[in-house]
Design a protein around this motif. Sequence first.
Motif: not given
Length: 434
Positions: A18, A22, A53-54, A57
């Motif tokens: 994450k 970011n 998940d990526e 994020n």
Amino acid sequence: MNIYDIIEKKKHGQELTKEEINYFVDGYTKGEIPDYQISALLMAICLKNLNLDETVNLANAMLNSGDLVDLSKIKGIKVDKHSTGGVGDTTSLVLGPLVASAGLVFAKMSGRGLGHTGGTLDKLESIPGMRIDLQMDEFINNSNKIGISIIGQTADITPADKKLYALRDSTATVDNISLIASSIMSKKLAVGADALVLDVKVGSGAFMKDVESATKLSEIMVSLGKKFNHKTKALITSMDEPLGFAVGNSLEVIEAINTLKGQGPQDLRQLCLALGSKLLLMSNFADNEDEAKEILETNIRNGKAFEKFKEFVKAQGGDISYIDDTSKFKLSKYKVEIVSKDEGYVKKIDALLIGEIARDLGAGRITKESKIDLGAGIILNKKIDDFVKKGELLATFYTDKEKDINLQVENIYKAYEIGEKNKETHKLIYKEID
Ligand code: URA
Ligand code: CA
């Protein structure tokens, strides 16, 4: 942390954290990381993919790269709709007033057309006086007062997506499902309606060319919606031929008006009823699909949906005399009728080519800066599975570009395939993802 290591990691197919996601989104938005490094990273993503998940994020990082729209001052259940882009797709102009007439709030930020696909904002601007650049206060007031408002997305929403999308567009990195899903959903989540229905197009005129990849894209987008606590459903629908008969800005507004009055094309009506039903169901305004459809069909029959459209146009400064009398819309100078050279059934219509012809007749933009001719476009007098006789009207187009007429007539012939009756009848809605 540095961008070189992040590129290296994705090049080897490893999962990005994450913090790393970011870092690159933030750095790129601020101009601290150059295009060439993000280009390399995007290509690595295209080749090695992102897991769910990526993708979550990435959507989250883009969503938080700019302003969030606060809809909390709008009373009621706010609903939104997104189409992945099609040809002659007049749905929002029908769906908005239709669900607003049933008591939902359609507070939507829409886009402009680019390339072969049209945009709701351009279509609305073909109504004289119509303003799509309302201030946030007015957007909220109108939504509260009449249950519908449609405006353009401001520059301060998801700036990361704007930059990344432009870069993807020029580096052949658009067509990755995770990148598309996070791009679309970051914009939707920045507005954050209570319920969202996604119309994922599949076929010759769409990004997704087959149901399998459209399903994957839909599943990821629905998962993203849910992760961020918004009710989200998707319908996978056909873009094997343009939707309805009309392709072009004024022409599609007229088609939307006819549909709201119960006199529009069947496919457009069916799609709007299906999408609208999903919104009513997600909002607990109906217990089942049949009940939801009945509510919407009633509001077409009794004129409430059409009246809602007029209230909407009036509230945004549009001249409603055009809505009452659609013959007032000024179409382009030349009207060209194309008749069939063959007899048979329409087997196929190349939606992409029709979109490109409409664009070149003046209805769309070649570049972001091109000016469009709101009166240009195409009417498809025959659609897939229709029978056509030799000499019978196939299509009609409107343009100001006299010198292109012959070329475009030839292109219309190329777009239509006429022959034996198709073995299977053409399907509009393939499936539902929720
Ligand atoms: N539409 C978007 O907004 N983003 C994409 O990546 C593709 C289509
Ligand atoms: Ca249409």
